[in-house]
Design a protein around this motif. Structure first.
Motif, short mmCIF file in Angstrom:
data_model
loop_
_atom_site.label_atom_id
_atom_site.label_comp_id
_atom_site.label_asym_id
_atom_site.label_seq_id
_atom_site.Cartn_x
_atom_site.Cartn_y
_atom_site.Cartn_z
N UNK A 188 74.99 114.17 57.64
CA UNK A 188 75.53 115.50 57.85
C UNK A 188 75.28 116.46 56.71
N UNK A 189 74.70 115.97 55.61
CA UNK A 189 74.42 116.85 54.48
C UNK A 189 72.97 117.31 54.54
N UNK A 190 72.75 118.57 54.31
CA UNK A 190 71.40 119.09 54.20
C UNK A 190 70.92 119.00 52.76
N UNK A 191 69.68 119.41 52.56
CA UNK A 191 69.10 119.34 51.21
C UNK A 191 69.89 120.18 50.21
N UNK A 192 70.38 121.34 50.63
CA UNK A 192 71.13 122.21 49.72
C UNK A 192 72.43 121.53 49.26
N UNK A 193 73.14 120.90 50.19
CA UNK A 193 74.38 120.23 49.83
C UNK A 193 74.13 119.06 48.87
N UNK A 194 73.06 118.31 49.12
CA UNK A 194 72.74 117.20 48.23
C UNK A 194 72.33 117.73 46.86
N UNK A 195 71.56 118.81 46.82
CA UNK A 195 71.15 119.44 45.56
C UNK A 195 72.37 119.84 44.73
N UNK A 196 73.35 120.43 45.36
CA UNK A 196 74.55 120.88 44.66
C UNK A 196 75.32 119.69 44.11
N UNK A 197 75.43 118.63 44.89
CA UNK A 197 76.18 117.45 44.45
C UNK A 197 75.45 116.74 43.33
N UNK A 198 74.15 116.54 43.48
CA UNK A 198 73.40 115.78 42.48
C UNK A 198 73.13 116.67 41.31
N UNK A 238 76.03 110.32 30.65
CA UNK A 238 76.72 109.08 31.06
C UNK A 238 78.10 109.42 31.64
N UNK A 239 78.80 110.36 31.03
CA UNK A 239 80.12 110.77 31.54
C UNK A 239 79.99 111.36 32.94
N UNK A 240 79.01 112.22 33.15
CA UNK A 240 78.80 112.82 34.47
C UNK A 240 78.50 111.74 35.50
N UNK A 241 77.67 110.77 35.13
CA UNK A 241 77.36 109.66 36.04
C UNK A 241 78.62 108.89 36.41
N UNK A 276 74.49 110.15 42.91
CA UNK A 276 74.08 110.42 41.54
C UNK A 276 72.99 109.44 41.12
N UNK A 277 72.31 109.79 40.05
CA UNK A 277 71.37 108.85 39.45
C UNK A 277 72.14 108.02 38.43
N UNK A 278 71.61 106.85 38.12
CA UNK A 278 72.23 105.99 37.13
C UNK A 278 71.64 106.28 35.75
N UNK A 279 72.51 106.38 34.76
CA UNK A 279 72.09 106.61 33.38
C UNK A 279 72.58 105.46 32.52
N UNK A 280 71.76 105.09 31.57
CA UNK A 280 72.17 104.18 30.51
C UNK A 280 71.82 104.83 29.19
N UNK A 328 63.93 107.59 41.09
CA UNK A 328 64.63 107.56 42.38
C UNK A 328 63.71 107.92 43.54
N UNK A 329 62.45 108.22 43.24
CA UNK A 329 61.50 108.58 44.29
C UNK A 329 60.83 107.31 44.79
N UNK A 330 60.92 107.07 46.09
CA UNK A 330 60.30 105.90 46.70
C UNK A 330 58.80 105.92 46.45
N UNK A 331 58.22 104.75 46.24
CA UNK A 331 56.79 104.68 45.92
C UNK A 331 55.91 105.22 47.04
N UNK A 332 56.43 105.30 48.25
CA UNK A 332 55.66 105.83 49.38
C UNK A 332 55.88 107.33 49.58
N UNK A 333 56.65 107.96 48.68
CA UNK A 333 56.95 109.38 48.80
C UNK A 333 56.34 110.12 47.63
#
Length: 162
Positions: free
Chosen positions: A152-162, A57-60, A70-74, A89-94
């Motif tokens: 402008x972010x690639x998958x690697x940048x998003x991976x590092x952030x999330x 929760x703190x990280x969120x 980020x993902x949401x936590x409760x 967070x995965x779309x139902x069509x993915x």
């Protein structure tokens, strides 16, 4: 002051739709009847005396303050045990493809088959952050759909952030 004083702690009575086998923590998916569209939600138990629920929760909340994806936590309690809930967070069509599946396809001689990976986690020395980031940089993997500006972010940048 306790974390319960700052945030609502939901007591879950839902039964598991199915157990999540990935990862090292005990967790399950359920339909959150309080969400719109009965959204599929993950409940992840905290290991005793670790504070994993409040640290997630703190990280969120830090990501929220910094404007990072980020993902949401409760925080929640299920069967008397603390944990966190997080909506799918995965779309139902993915279709979610796990990183170890991609790494195995990329180099089957060096990287274990996914089934072997889950059975022998401690023996997998080729699953490193460097290897994952290199694969993401060189692959055509796209970042997930998001409410955040990922332009402008690639998958690697998003991976590092999330």
């Amino acid at each position: 002051m306790e974390v319960e004083d700052l945030y609502i702690v939901q007591t879950l009575t839902e039964n598991a739709d199915f157990l999540e086998q990935l990862g090292t923590k005990e967790k399950f998916w359920f339909r959150d009847l309080l969400s719109k569209n009965n959204q599929r939600t993950l409940f992840k138990y905290s290991r005793p005396n670790t504070g994993e629920h409040w640290s997630e929760k703190c990280a969120e909340q830090l990501c929220l303050l910094l404007g990072l994806p980020h993902v949401n936590y409760d925080i929640a309690i299920h069967n008397g045990r603390y944990g966190v809930t997080s909506p799918n967070i995965v779309d139902k069509n993915e279709h979610l493809v796990m990183g170890n599946e991609l790494l195995h396809r990329d180099d089957p001689d060096e990287y274990p088959r996914p089934v072997d990976f889950y059975d022998n986690k401690q023996k997998v020395t080729s699953h490193t952050v460097t290897r994952v980031l290199a694969f993401l940089e060189l692959s055509a993997v796209l970042p997930p759909k998001s409410d955040f500006d990922l332009h402008g972010l690639g998958a690697a940048e998003v991976f590092v952030v999330i």
